[in-house]
Design a protein around this motif. Structure first.
Motif, mmCIF file in Angstrom:
data_model
loop_
_atom_site.group_PDB
_atom_site.id
_atom_site.type_symbol
_atom_site.label_atom_id
_atom_site.label_comp_id
_atom_site.label_asym_id
_atom_site.label_seq_id
_atom_site.Cartn_x
_atom_site.Cartn_y
_atom_site.Cartn_z
ATOM 1 N N VAL A 26 -3.708 -31.303 17.938
ATOM 2 C CA VAL A 26 -2.711 -32.070 18.676
ATOM 3 C C VAL A 26 -3.458 -33.234 19.302
ATOM 4 N N ARG A 27 -2.757 -34.222 19.741
ATOM 5 C CA ARG A 27 -3.375 -35.333 20.459
ATOM 6 C C ARG A 27 -2.387 -35.734 21.529
ATOM 7 N N MET A 28 -2.738 -35.456 22.787
ATOM 8 C CA MET A 28 -1.829 -35.787 23.870
ATOM 9 C C MET A 28 -2.594 -36.097 25.147
ATOM 10 N N LYS A 29 -2.016 -36.958 25.944
ATOM 11 C CA LYS A 29 -2.506 -37.216 27.294
ATOM 12 C C LYS A 29 -1.901 -36.144 28.190
ATOM 13 N N ALA A 30 -2.718 -35.587 29.046
ATOM 14 C CA ALA A 30 -2.261 -34.577 29.993
ATOM 15 C C ALA A 30 -3.067 -34.762 31.273
ATOM 16 N N SER A 31 -2.756 -33.978 32.275
ATOM 17 C CA SER A 31 -3.567 -34.017 33.488
ATOM 18 C C SER A 31 -4.113 -32.626 33.757
ATOM 19 N N GLY A 72 6.330 -32.976 30.814
ATOM 20 C CA GLY A 72 7.584 -32.252 30.645
ATOM 21 C C GLY A 72 7.494 -30.749 30.846
ATOM 22 N N LEU A 73 6.291 -30.223 31.071
ATOM 23 C CA LEU A 73 6.123 -28.777 31.260
ATOM 24 C C LEU A 73 5.442 -28.483 32.596
ATOM 25 N N ALA A 74 5.632 -27.281 33.084
ATOM 26 C CA ALA A 74 4.970 -26.853 34.321
ATOM 27 C C ALA A 74 3.476 -26.687 34.068
ATOM 28 N N HIS A 103 7.071 -26.002 20.588
ATOM 29 C CA HIS A 103 7.565 -27.265 21.147
ATOM 30 C C HIS A 103 6.423 -28.275 21.275
ATOM 31 N N ILE A 104 5.283 -27.833 21.809
ATOM 32 C CA ILE A 104 4.128 -28.719 21.969
ATOM 33 C C ILE A 104 3.656 -29.227 20.615
ATOM 34 N N VAL A 105 3.560 -28.345 19.647
ATOM 35 C CA VAL A 105 3.082 -28.730 18.314
ATOM 36 C C VAL A 105 4.036 -29.728 17.663
#
Length: 115
Positions: A26-31, A72-74, A103-105
């Motif tokens: 996956v490739r995503m920005k998160a904190s 979008g997720l906790a 969902h994430i995938v």
């Protein structure tokens, strides 16, 4: 390795390299936030129901307790398992539900492997 179908086409299971679950690119920005600290940005590179790998310029000690927030997720609690320069591997304290993982995938799946 046995596999079963899900929306993503792969049901996590024991992997040949000793991991408990199949990791998907996956490739995503998160904190991410360490206990008692401020959030900072990370780039998530792969994920499974049991953990994830990410990159950041911040330094985090292995065994640290962290919280990953995906848009979008906790926030999800995890433990840092290993570090290699700017890359880290973590395992979730409570594995993701397969529907959340699917969902994430669907949102962030990368079909080519990043080095």
């Amino acid at each position: 390795m046995m596999r079963a179908s899900t929306k993503t086409g792969i049901m996590p299971s024991w992997n040949h390299d000793g991991r408990r679950t199949e990791r998907l690119d996956v490739r995503m920005k998160a904190s991410l936030r360490e206990s008692g600290c401020t959030k900072f940005n990370v780039e998530v590179l792969d994920m499974s129901v049991s953990g994830f790998r990410f990159e950041t310029a911040y330094s985090i000690a292995p065994s640290s307790r962290v919280w990953l927030t995906i848009p979008g997720l906790a926030a999800r609690e995890a433990i840092v398992a290993w570090q290699d320069r700017y890359r880290y591997g973590c395992y979730f304290v409570d594995p993701l539900h397969i529907a959340v993982f699917d969902h994430i995938v669907v949102q962030y799946r990368q079909l080519t492997r990043f080095a």
